[in-house]
Design a protein around this motif. Structure first.
Motif, short mmCIF file in Angstrom:
data_model
loop_
_atom_site.label_atom_id
_atom_site.label_comp_id
_atom_site.label_asym_id
_atom_site.label_seq_id
_atom_site.Cartn_x
_atom_site.Cartn_y
_atom_site.Cartn_z
N PRO A 11 -19.69 -33.48 -21.28
CA PRO A 11 -18.46 -32.74 -20.95
C PRO A 11 -18.41 -32.34 -19.47
O PRO A 11 -17.35 -32.02 -18.95
CB PRO A 11 -18.52 -31.52 -21.86
N LYS A 43 -16.08 -35.91 -20.28
CA LYS A 43 -15.21 -36.36 -21.38
C LYS A 43 -14.37 -35.22 -21.92
O LYS A 43 -14.77 -34.12 -22.01
CB LYS A 43 -16.05 -36.94 -22.50
N TYR A 82 -17.82 -48.72 -19.49
CA TYR A 82 -18.43 -47.65 -20.27
C TYR A 82 -17.54 -46.43 -20.47
O TYR A 82 -17.62 -45.77 -21.50
CB TYR A 82 -19.76 -47.22 -19.64
N PHE A 83 -16.74 -46.09 -19.46
CA PHE A 83 -15.95 -44.86 -19.51
C PHE A 83 -14.47 -45.11 -19.77
O PHE A 83 -13.72 -44.19 -20.03
CB PHE A 83 -16.10 -44.06 -18.23
N GLN A 124 -24.79 -44.88 -20.75
CA GLN A 124 -24.66 -44.34 -22.10
C GLN A 124 -25.12 -42.89 -22.17
O GLN A 124 -24.63 -42.13 -22.99
CB GLN A 124 -25.42 -45.21 -23.09
N SER A 125 -26.05 -42.50 -21.31
CA SER A 125 -26.55 -41.13 -21.34
C SER A 125 -25.54 -40.13 -20.76
O SER A 125 -25.61 -38.95 -21.05
CB SER A 125 -27.88 -41.02 -20.59
N GLU A 172 -22.02 -40.92 -20.70
CA GLU A 172 -20.68 -41.27 -21.20
C GLU A 172 -20.01 -40.12 -21.95
O GLU A 172 -18.82 -39.89 -21.79
CB GLU A 172 -20.79 -42.49 -22.11
N GLN A 173 -20.74 -39.39 -22.76
CA GLN A 173 -20.16 -38.34 -23.60
C GLN A 173 -20.32 -36.93 -23.03
O GLN A 173 -19.91 -35.96 -23.67
CB GLN A 173 -20.80 -38.40 -24.99
N ARG A 192 -10.52 -42.93 -17.09
CA ARG A 192 -11.36 -41.77 -16.74
C ARG A 192 -11.09 -41.41 -15.29
O ARG A 192 -11.01 -42.28 -14.41
CB ARG A 192 -12.83 -42.11 -16.94
#
Length: 82
Positions: free
Chosen positions: A12, A82, A34-35, A6-7, A9-10, A39
């Motif tokens: 860039p 991402k 998660y991704f 989760q840390s 996942e977002q 991805r």
């Protein structure tokens, strides 16, 4: 240390993870969760050694590849941001 998906996942930026062969498929399955299966990732094994190999594609494509190929050696996984 366990990886906190989760840390990252977002993020860039591209993330780089080192993984052992016996955990590779579990880690790839976690990436799918998660991704997402689309991805882009790169999985390299045995970097700088005679049997160096890199597989690139979506998470799903790499999972399919390692379903039919034995995971041996040390792995470096690059996950597109991402």
């Amino acid at each position: 240390m366990l990886l906190n998906y989760q840390s990252i996942e977002q993020l860039p930026e591209t993330s780089v993870i080192y993984e052992s062969p016996h955990r590779l498929m579990k880690t790839l399955a976690d990436f799918k969760t998660y991704f997402g299966e689309d991805r882009i990732i790169s999985v390299s094994r045995e970097l700088t050694k005679i049997y160096e190999e890199t597989t690139r594609g979506t998470v799903l494509e790499v999972i399919e590849y390692y379903t039919t190929h034995i995971a041996k050696g040390e792995f470096v996984i690059c996950i597109a941001g991402k």
